[in-house]
Design a protein around this motif. Structure first.
Motif, mmCIF file in Angstrom:
data_model
loop_
_atom_site.group_PDB
_atom_site.id
_atom_site.type_symbol
_atom_site.label_atom_id
_atom_site.label_comp_id
_atom_site.label_asym_id
_atom_site.label_seq_id
_atom_site.Cartn_x
_atom_site.Cartn_y
_atom_site.Cartn_z
ATOM 1 N N LYS A 221 -36.852 17.507 12.514
ATOM 2 C CA LYS A 221 -38.188 17.062 12.137
ATOM 3 C C LYS A 221 -38.306 16.921 10.920
ATOM 4 C CE LYS A 221 -42.777 17.929 13.726
ATOM 5 N NZ LYS A 221 -43.687 18.673 14.504
ATOM 6 N N LEU B 254 -37.729 11.820 17.570
ATOM 7 C CA LEU B 254 -36.720 12.601 17.818
ATOM 8 C C LEU B 254 -36.137 12.481 19.072
ATOM 9 C CD1 LEU B 254 -38.629 15.719 16.303
ATOM 10 C CD2 LEU B 254 -37.272 14.066 14.666
ATOM 11 N N SER C 68 -27.633 14.830 13.664
ATOM 12 C CA SER C 68 -28.776 15.033 13.231
ATOM 13 C C SER C 68 -28.785 15.049 11.683
ATOM 14 C CB SER C 68 -29.256 16.365 13.760
ATOM 15 O OG SER C 68 -28.639 17.577 13.459
ATOM 16 N N ALA D 240 -34.066 21.566 16.068
ATOM 17 C CA ALA D 240 -35.149 20.834 16.084
ATOM 18 C C ALA D 240 -36.073 20.547 15.047
ATOM 19 C CB ALA D 240 -36.037 21.277 17.177
ATOM 20 N N LEU E 145 -32.103 15.770 17.676
ATOM 21 C CA LEU E 145 -32.461 17.128 17.487
ATOM 22 C C LEU E 145 -31.390 18.012 16.933
ATOM 23 C CD1 LEU E 145 -34.808 17.443 20.249
ATOM 24 C CD2 LEU E 145 -35.453 17.279 17.888
#
Length: 105
Positions: A56, A81, A92, A52, A48
């Motif tokens: 995603k 995730l 990330s 976040a 993440l």
């Protein structure tokens, strides 16, 4: 469960969830080896980090490319995730893949 891990199948520039032309070419090259066989699932993973929604969106960009351009069955691709690890800079920025093989192989 046995699995095959492929790190960084797509790497994104800071702040972006759009696949670059290089990332698309790389995914297209990997598609045959990432395609789930009978009973298998392709798990797309990312951490993440601080954003976040961006993480995603990146994983979903890879999923969309594989299901539309490469013809993967959507129900055989899963996005996961994970919480970011301290001291893992830029973790990330990449999406990893894990091909989960059926048990008993």
């Amino acid at each position: 469960v046995e699995d095959v891990f492929q790190p960084a199948i797509a790497v994104f520039p800071p702040g972006s969830a759009t696949l670059s032309a290089d990332a698309v070419r790389y995914l297209d090259l990997l598609a045959a080896s990432l395609r789930p066989g009978p009973g298998q699932i392709l798990v797309l993973e990312t951490t993440l980090g601080r954003d976040a929604e961006l993480a995603k969106s990146r994983a979903r960009s890879v999923e969309q490319h594989l299901t539309t351009a490469a013809g993967f069955e959507p129900d055989r691709v899963d996005v996961r995730l994970w919480m970011s690890r301290p001291g893992a800079p830029g973790a990330s920025d990449a999406v990893d893949a894990r091909l989960v093989l059926p048990t008993g192989r």
